[in-house]
Scaffold this active site. Structure first.
Site, mmCIF file in Angstrom:
data_model
loop_
_atom_site.group_PDB
_atom_site.id
_atom_site.type_symbol
_atom_site.label_atom_id
_atom_site.label_comp_id
_atom_site.label_asym_id
_atom_site.label_seq_id
_atom_site.Cartn_x
_atom_site.Cartn_y
_atom_site.Cartn_z
ATOM 1 N N ASN A 11 0.959 47.493 -27.531
ATOM 2 C CA ASN A 11 0.190 46.412 -27.086
ATOM 3 C C ASN A 11 -0.601 47.265 -26.045
ATOM 4 O OD1 ASN A 11 -1.667 44.833 -25.951
ATOM 5 N ND2 ASN A 11 -0.045 43.142 -26.272
ATOM 6 N N ARG A 93 -1.852 46.500 -31.640
ATOM 7 C CA ARG A 93 -2.383 45.466 -31.470
ATOM 8 C C ARG A 93 -4.040 45.875 -31.102
ATOM 9 N NH1 ARG A 93 -2.500 40.740 -27.056
ATOM 10 N NH2 ARG A 93 -3.810 39.479 -27.931
ATOM 11 N N HIS A 182 -6.488 35.545 -30.934
ATOM 12 C CA HIS A 182 -5.123 35.077 -30.886
ATOM 13 C C HIS A 182 -4.901 34.920 -32.409
ATOM 14 C CE1 HIS A 182 -5.372 32.903 -26.526
ATOM 15 N NE2 HIS A 182 -4.708 34.037 -26.664
ATOM 16 N N GLY A 214 -4.474 32.870 -21.599
ATOM 17 C CA GLY A 214 -5.585 32.452 -22.624
ATOM 18 C C GLY A 214 -5.242 31.363 -23.464
ATOM 19 N N MET A 284 0.007 27.241 -14.521
ATOM 20 C CA MET A 284 0.571 25.888 -14.916
ATOM 21 C C MET A 284 1.924 25.339 -14.251
ATOM 22 S SD MET A 284 -0.641 23.238 -16.378
ATOM 23 C CE MET A 284 -1.994 23.583 -17.422
HETATM 24 P P1 ADP Z 1 -0.016 34.826 -21.703
HETATM 25 O O1 ADP Z 1 -1.152 34.210 -22.394
HETATM 26 O O2 ADP Z 1 -0.367 36.026 -20.699
HETATM 27 O O3 ADP Z 1 1.001 35.573 -22.825
HETATM 28 P P2 ADP Z 1 1.885 32.880 -21.463
HETATM 29 O O4 ADP Z 1 1.940 32.521 -22.843
HETATM 30 O O5 ADP Z 1 3.310 33.610 -21.046
HETATM 31 O O6 ADP Z 1 0.800 33.743 -21.114
HETATM 32 O O7 ADP Z 1 1.559 31.718 -20.621
HETATM 33 C C1 ADP Z 1 1.801 31.653 -19.217
HETATM 34 C C2 ADP Z 1 1.602 30.197 -18.952
HETATM 35 O O8 ADP Z 1 2.525 29.574 -19.209
HETATM 36 C C3 ADP Z 1 1.409 30.094 -17.204
HETATM 37 O O9 ADP Z 1 0.291 29.218 -16.883
HETATM 38 C C4 ADP Z 1 2.686 29.520 -17.054
HETATM 39 O O10 ADP Z 1 2.824 28.842 -15.731
HETATM 40 C C5 ADP Z 1 3.010 28.736 -18.189
HETATM 41 N N1 ADP Z 1 4.286 28.241 -18.348
HETATM 42 C C6 ADP Z 1 5.496 29.114 -18.301
HETATM 43 N N2 ADP Z 1 6.605 28.334 -18.152
HETATM 44 C C7 ADP Z 1 6.030 26.977 -17.882
HETATM 45 C C8 ADP Z 1 6.971 25.786 -17.746
HETATM 46 N N3 ADP Z 1 8.342 25.485 -17.703
HETATM 47 N N4 ADP Z 1 6.242 24.647 -17.393
HETATM 48 C C9 ADP Z 1 4.818 24.654 -17.592
HETATM 49 N N5 ADP Z 1 4.154 25.724 -17.630
HETATM 50 C C10 ADP Z 1 4.920 27.055 -17.922
#
Ligand code: ADP
Length: 399
Positions: A11, A93, A182, A214, A284
Site C-alpha cells: 500500500n 492497492r 473504499h 475517511g 473520534m
Molecule cells: P483509517 O481510515 O485511517 O484506516 P481507522 O479505520 O483506523 O482509520 O479509523 C480511525 C478512527 O477510528 C479515528 O477517528 C479513531 O478515533 C476511531 N476509533 C478507533 N478506536 C475507537 C474507539 N474505541 N472509540 C471511538 N472511536 C475509535
C-alpha cells in the site's frame, strides 16, 4: 496438505508505505513493514514480526532516509528480504482505476499505462501507487503482480447513480462522474456478512458504513454496489476526520475565489469534517471523551457526523427497497458505541432496532447488534483491506 504460499500486499501512499506479508491459505500475517513520514527528514521504518499464532515476536523502529515513495518501497522490500520472506505474488492497492478497471487485474505494461492515464483523477494517490508498482516489479520481476482498485467494486453503478447533473461533456471529456472508493472494504465486509448469515451474497441487500478517518457508505444489492457516497474524489459524502463530505458546490467556488484554489482544496480536505466543527480533533476517541466532559463543539461534531450517516442510510434503504443488514466497519464503525447508537436511532423507521446492551458491551469481532425483534440485522464486521487484497492477489495470480 495444501502448499503454503506467500503474498506481499503493498500500500504505497504519498506519505507512508506499508507492506504486509500473508501466508495463504491460512491468511496468517507474519510480517508488517511500514515507512512513515515519507518525504520528511524524520522518516521511520517500523517492522513487526508475528508468530504463527499472531503473537507479536519482534519489533524494530529505526530512522531511515526516504525522501520519496519509491525509496520507501525499496527500503520495505529490503526489510522483507532481510527477514527471509520471498513473495510468490505481490498485490498492490491502487486508489483510482477510472472507468477502465471493473475488477482486479494482473499487472503488465499496458495496465501500468492505464493507471497512469487515471492520474488526473487522483493526482495525490495514483502517482505513489505507480511508484510502488514500478519498484516492486523491478525488484521482483519473476512473480505476478496484481493491482486491486479502490474504485472497481463501484463500477456496477448505473448511469443515474454515477452521473452528476452537469453538462454531459464534463463526463465525456474530463471523466467527471461518481467513482466511489473504499471498494475493497465494502466488498470484503459484504462478503463476510454473507458468510456470517450462511447465505450467498447474491441473496442479500446490504448497506455498509465504512467509518474511519475517511468515511463512506455503500448500497449493495445482491452483491453489486448500486450507490456509494464518495464521488469523483474521496471528498464527497459523509462527514470525515478532516474532509467536509457533502457541501453546496458554491462554498468551494467562493472559497476558491476568496482564498485561491489550493487553499480552498486544503481547507475542505484537511481542516474540515470532525476537526473543522470541533475545532480540536479529527479523532473520534478524543471527541467522545471531550463531549462526555462537556465540550459542546465536540458533541456537535459527533451529532453532525451521525446525522449525515443516518440520512445516507435512509436514502439507500429507499433505493434498495428491502434491507437485510446495516453493517458498521472501520475504526469508528467497529469501536464507537455512541456513533452506532445515534446512527441507528434514526433507522427505527426501517425496522432496524439496536440491542443497546450488546451495542455498549465490550464484544469484539464480527457480531450482530440487532435486537431479536429487529427486522433488519445490524452487524459490526471488522474490515481488513490488506487481507482482502492478499486473497484477490492469490486468486488472480493462481498461486
Ligand atoms: P483509517 O481510515 O485511517 O484506516 P481507522 O479505520 O483506523 O482509520 O479509523 C480511525 C478512527 O477510528 C479515528 O477517528 C479513531 O478515533 C476511531 N476509533 C478507533 N478506536 C475507537 C474507539 N474505541 N472509540 C471511538 N472511536 C475509535
Amino acid at each position: 496438505m495444501v502448499q503454503k504460499r506467500t503474498v506481499a500486499v503493498v500500500n504505497c501512499g504519498s506519505s507512508s508505505v506499508k507492506l504486509d506479508v500473508f501466508f495463504l491459505p491460512s491468511e496468517d500475517n507474519p510480517l508488517s513493514v511500514l515507512v512513515e513520514r515519507v518525504g520528511k527528514p524524520d522518516a521511520r521504518l517500523v517492522l513487526k514480526r508475528a508468530s504463527a499464532g499472531g503473537e507479536p515476536e519482534h519489533r524494530e523502529d529505526r530512522a531511515v532516509e526516504a525522501l520519496d515513495p519509491a525509496t520507501a518501497v525499496s527500503l520495505v522490500l529490503d526489510a522483507v528480504a532481510a527477514a527471509g520472506f520471498a513473495p510468490d505474488a505481490v498485490g498492490h492497492r491502487v486508489v483510482h482505476g477510472g472507468e477502465r478497471f471493473t475488477e482486479s487485474v494482473l499487472v503488465d505494461d499496458g495496465v501500468v499505462a492505464a493507471i497512469e492515464a487515471c492520474v488526473p483523477l487522483a493526482p495525490l494517490h495514483n502517482p505513489a501507487n505507480l511508484a510502488g508498482l514500478a519498484v516492486a516489479r523491478a525488484r521482483l520481476p519473476n512473480v505476478p503482480h496484481v493491482a486491486v482498485f479502490d474504485t472497481a467494486f463501484h463500477q456496477t453503478l448505473a448511469p443515474e447513480a454515477y452521473l452528476y447533473a452537469v453538462p454531459r461533456a464534463l463526463h465525456e471529456q474530463h471523466g467527471v462522474r461518481r467513482y466511489g472508493f473504499h471498494g475493497t472494504s465494502h466488498g470484503y465486509v459484504a462478503e463476510r456478512a454473507a458468510r456470517f448469515f450462511g447465505r450467498d451474497p447474491s441473496t442479500l441487500n446490504l448497506i455498509t458504513l465504512h467509518l474511519g478517518n475517511g468515511c463512506s457508505a455503500c448500497a449493495i444489492s445482491r452483491g453489486r454496489s448500486i450507490d456509494t457516497s464518495m464521488g469523483m474524489t474521496p471528498l464527497e459524502g459523509l462527514v470525515m476526520g478532516t474532509r467536509c463530505g457533502d457541501l453546496d458546490a458554491a462554498v468551494a467556488l467562493r472559497l476558491a475565489r476568496e482564498r485561491g484554489v489550493d487553499e480552498a482544496e486544503r481547507v475542505l480536505n484537511k481542516e474540515s469534517g470532525l476537526l473543522g466543527v470541533s475545532r480540536t480533533s479529527q479523532d473520534m476517541r478524543d471527541l467522545e471523551r471531550a463531549a462526555a466532559a462537556g465540550d459542546v463543539d465536540a458533541d456537535l461534531a459527533i451529532r453532525i457526523f451521525t446525522r449525515r450517516a443516518a440520512k445516507v442510510v435512509g436514502g439507500y434503504a429507499v433505493l434498495l427497497g428491502e434491507v437485510d443488514a446495516v453493517i458498521f466497519t472501520g475504526g469508528i464503525g467497529e469501536n464507537s458505541a455512541r456513533v452506532r447508537r445515534e446512527v441507528c436511532a434514526g433507522l427505527r423507521v426501517l425496522g432496524a432496532l439496536l440491542d443497546e446492551r450488546r451495542n455498549a458491551s465490550d464484544l469484539t469481532g464480527e457480531r450482530d447488534l440487532a435486537g431479536s425483534d429487529s427486522r433488519v440485522r445490524i452487524l459490526v464486521i471488522p474490515t481488513d483491506e490488506e487481507r482482502a487484497i492478499a486473497g484477490e492477489t492469490a486468486r488472480l495470480a493462481r498461486i
